[in-house]
Design an enzyme around this catalytic site. Structure first.
Site, PDB file in Angstrom:
ATOM      1  N   HIS A 379      42.469  77.987  19.813  1.00 19.65           N
ATOM      2  CA  HIS A 379      43.839  77.564  20.128  1.00 19.65           C
ATOM      3  C   HIS A 379      43.873  76.312  21.007  1.00 19.65           C
ATOM      4  O   HIS A 379      44.945  75.716  21.187  1.00 19.65           O
ATOM      5  CB  HIS A 379      44.584  78.712  20.830  1.00 19.65           C
ATOM      6  N   ARG A 380      42.754  75.907  21.549  1.00 18.64           N
ATOM      7  CA  ARG A 380      42.714  74.666  22.316  1.00 18.64           C
ATOM      8  C   ARG A 380      42.810  73.442  21.413  1.00 18.64           C
ATOM      9  O   ARG A 380      43.121  72.345  21.873  1.00 18.64           O
ATOM     10  CB  ARG A 380      41.425  74.592  23.145  1.00 18.64           C
TER      11      ARG A 380
END
Length: 406
Positions: A379-380
């Site tokens: 998700h980064r």
């Protein structure tokens, strides 16, 4: 000028340490560039490290069977003219002066490392020797070790198995608890590396997953027709790898890594394929998968999978992956979630194709071949909508596979 110290080289992207199985040169022995110096067991394979320069092995600091971190000193080197180590050249004793001179300060010289003292009742042996002993069904106790520090080598085990080099020893006591007899297994370097990297992935990557059911009826039918003609057909996984490679080209943020707080995007699409072996999980890499035909991918995948199971692949066969596909469909697994292989951004988990009822446009129900795929994402780097669009495009390609076969 050659260095004065030999350190453990990094032979794969994920290698943190390795076991020295065998020194191919002895202290004082010269070597030429390209000659094998040591045989090591890495997290991926057993590899012979070749000298990158001419020189002489001065002193061995780490014995066979020891585990060494990448970059740690394992030997000292003499000059490149093949001269013997310094301690092997005697010098005449000086005349004793009337007044003893002050002792000159000389830098301490590295001393060869000594093997760790084993726990009571535990034989000192190399990892390969231990594995060989288990395979041959013999005890290490009573075998006379001929390696450094009396360490038992694989050759000692083989001689003992043939009836030479061992004496009968009383059976060691087996620890017993309320759960019965206890057998303790030491992880191999490969298993230890997998454990370390999976912990790293699970504790440092904020993961989200998206799943989709894919109608692979056309792929299953084309494979059935090819077999009926006596032809060798690409597997369902070959179609998946081909479709993944094409999708990565359209969605480059998934063809990337998260390194030191920055995103590295890559121009080449190199797809890793997870291969289960008897005691580990290896991920050889298909380079430039987006540029290869389905037939080429199928042939390369079979060769890499066979080499991984036989442990005959080279370290470079595992390098430079940008995305990974893990398929458990052959075991009848319907769906699962795979763990991202850091520093990659995503991994695709592929389940088995199954017959399932599907509602068609005419309000009729038909049975189709359906396969569940699950995308795990960092998700980064990417977000939920990105993952949904990636899977949507992947599903389109797999449900209309004619373009993939061209």
């Amino acid at each position: 000028m050659p260095p004065r110290e030999l350190t453990m080289p990094k032979l794969s992207d994920s290698m943190a340490d390795a076991v020295i199985l065998r020194w191919l040169k002895s202290a004082g022995e010269p070597f030429a560039r390209g000659e094998g110096l040591i045989e090591v067991e890495t997290d991926k394979a057993t590899v012979v490290y070749e000298a990158e320069w001419d020189g002489t092995l001065d002193a061995i600091l780490v014995p066979e069977g020891a585990t060494v971190a990448v970059g740690e000193p394992i030997a000292t080197l003499a000059n490149g003219d093949g001269a013997a180590p310094r301690e092997a050249v005697p010098s005449p004793p000086p005349a004793e002066p009337a007044t003893p001179p002050a002792e000159p300060a000389t830098p301490p010289r590295p001393e060869p490392a000594t093997p760790e003292t084993p726990a009571p009742g535990r034989a000192v042996a190399t990892p390969v020797a231990r594995r060989t002993a288990v395979e041959l069904g013999i005890s290490l106790h009573g075998i006379t070790g001929t390696g450094p520090g009396g360490r038992i080598t694989v050759e000692d085990v083989q001689r003992a198995s043939a009836g030479d080099g061992t004496t009968p020893a009383p059976p060691a006591e087996t620890p017993v608890s309320g759960r019965g007899e206890i057998t303790v297994h030491e992880p191999t370097p490969t298993q230890a590396t997998i454990a370390r990297r999976m912990v790293e992935s699970a504790t440092t990557i904020p993961v989200f997953t998206v799943s989709s059911d894919v109608d692979v009826s056309q792929i299953v039918a084309s494979r059935r027709e090819a077999r009926a003609r006596g032809e060798e057909a690409p597997s369902v996984n070959d179609f998946v790898v081909k479709a993944v490679a094409a999708t990565l080209r359209e969605f480059p943020r998934f063809n990337a890594s998260y390194v030191d707080g920055k995103v590295e995007s890559y121009s080449r699409v190199n797809v890793g394929i997870a291969v289960a072996t008897d005691d580990a999980l290896l991920v050889p890499v298909i380079r430039d998968a987006d540029r290869k035909s389905l037939t080429e991918l199928a042939e390369e995948t079979r060769a890499l999978a066979d080499g991984a199971r036989r442990r005959t692949l080279k370290p470079e066969d595992f390098h430079d992956g940008t995305f990974t596909v893990s398929n458990l469909g052959m075991f009848g697994v319907r769906a699962f979630t795979a763990i991202i292989d850091p520093p990659q951004v995503a991994i695709l988990a592929v389940g088995s194709a199954r017959r399932a009822p599907v509602e068609e446009a005419s309000d009729r129900v038909a049975f189709r071949d359906v396969m569940t795929v699950t995308l795990s994402c960092d998700h980064r780097v990417v977000y939920g909508a990105d993952g949904a669009r990636f899977l949507s495009r992947l599903r389109e390609l797999l449900e209309r596979p004619l373009a993939l076969a061209l």
